[in-house]
Design a protein around this motif. Sequence first.
Motif, PDB file in Angstrom:
ATOM      1  N   ALA A   4     -31.192 -19.876  94.534  1.00  0.00           N
ATOM      2  CA  ALA A   4     -31.986 -18.696  94.858  1.00  0.00           C
ATOM      3  C   ALA A   4     -31.180 -17.681  95.667  1.00  0.00           C
ATOM      4  O   ALA A   4     -31.374 -16.463  95.516  1.00  0.00           O
ATOM      5  N   SER A  24     -31.948 -25.947  94.761  1.00  0.00           N
ATOM      6  CA  SER A  24     -32.804 -24.811  94.395  1.00  0.00           C
ATOM      7  C   SER A  24     -32.636 -23.646  95.366  1.00  0.00           C
ATOM      8  O   SER A  24     -32.669 -22.475  94.964  1.00  0.00           O
ATOM      9  N   GLU A  25     -32.434 -23.958  96.643  1.00  0.00           N
ATOM     10  CA  GLU A  25     -32.262 -22.892  97.639  1.00  0.00           C
ATOM     11  C   GLU A  25     -30.941 -22.156  97.447  1.00  0.00           C
ATOM     12  O   GLU A  25     -30.893 -20.926  97.552  1.00  0.00           O
TER      13      GLU A  25
END
Length: 229
Positions: free
Chosen positions: A69, A65-66
């Motif tokens: 992003a 997810s990082e």
Amino acid sequence: MIRIEPFGAEALMLTLADTPKERLPGRIAQLADNLSQALGDALIDLVPGWTTLLIHYDVMQYSLSEIQARVMPVIEDWHQESDDLERVARLHEIPVWYAGPDLESVAKACSLAVEQVIDLHSRREYRVGAIGFAPGFPYLGELDERLVLPRLASPRVRVEAGSVAIAERQTAIYPQASPGGWHVLGFSAWRLFDPQAEPPCPLAAGDRVRFIAVDEATYRAEGGQAAWD
């Protein structure tokens, strides 16, 4: 439509277009540069394709997810740029001795004279769409439609290093001796992969290539050895 998908445990696959386009390799190369700056030492590798970009990243620094992003804003900015904005494409002029074992059969299959095959192959400027199959193997497109042929029905067990070949809508140069099913038109003395050099491959996605027809003496003077000598 752009797609971002996990690709194994340590990579993201960016699909940036449905079909290849002339400027797309250069645009993808520019995106790779942008992502390299944005990700810093968390980036392990970037692998561009004709319509894709594979991102290998350090999972000790970013979760899935990082990394998504971090990547998304870079892609959005890139997507909004003009299609004219691409990495400055280097032009490589590569001498070729057109004496390959398939030259005459290609001419016959395409209803052309041998001289026409050489002219059609060497007059066009190609884009490096991807490096793959073997270290340094450049996929170059697009081939003149009059030279489009399927791969050989029976691939060769060995195609010599430096062989310049065509298949479907692409042309390529074999960096090392390997099996292969492309039609060999000629030979180049260029060294396309050197693990001791930096970078090890002189061609990169988005670069431009032109083939220059030379005679056997010039080819050999540059260090070339004809396959099947």
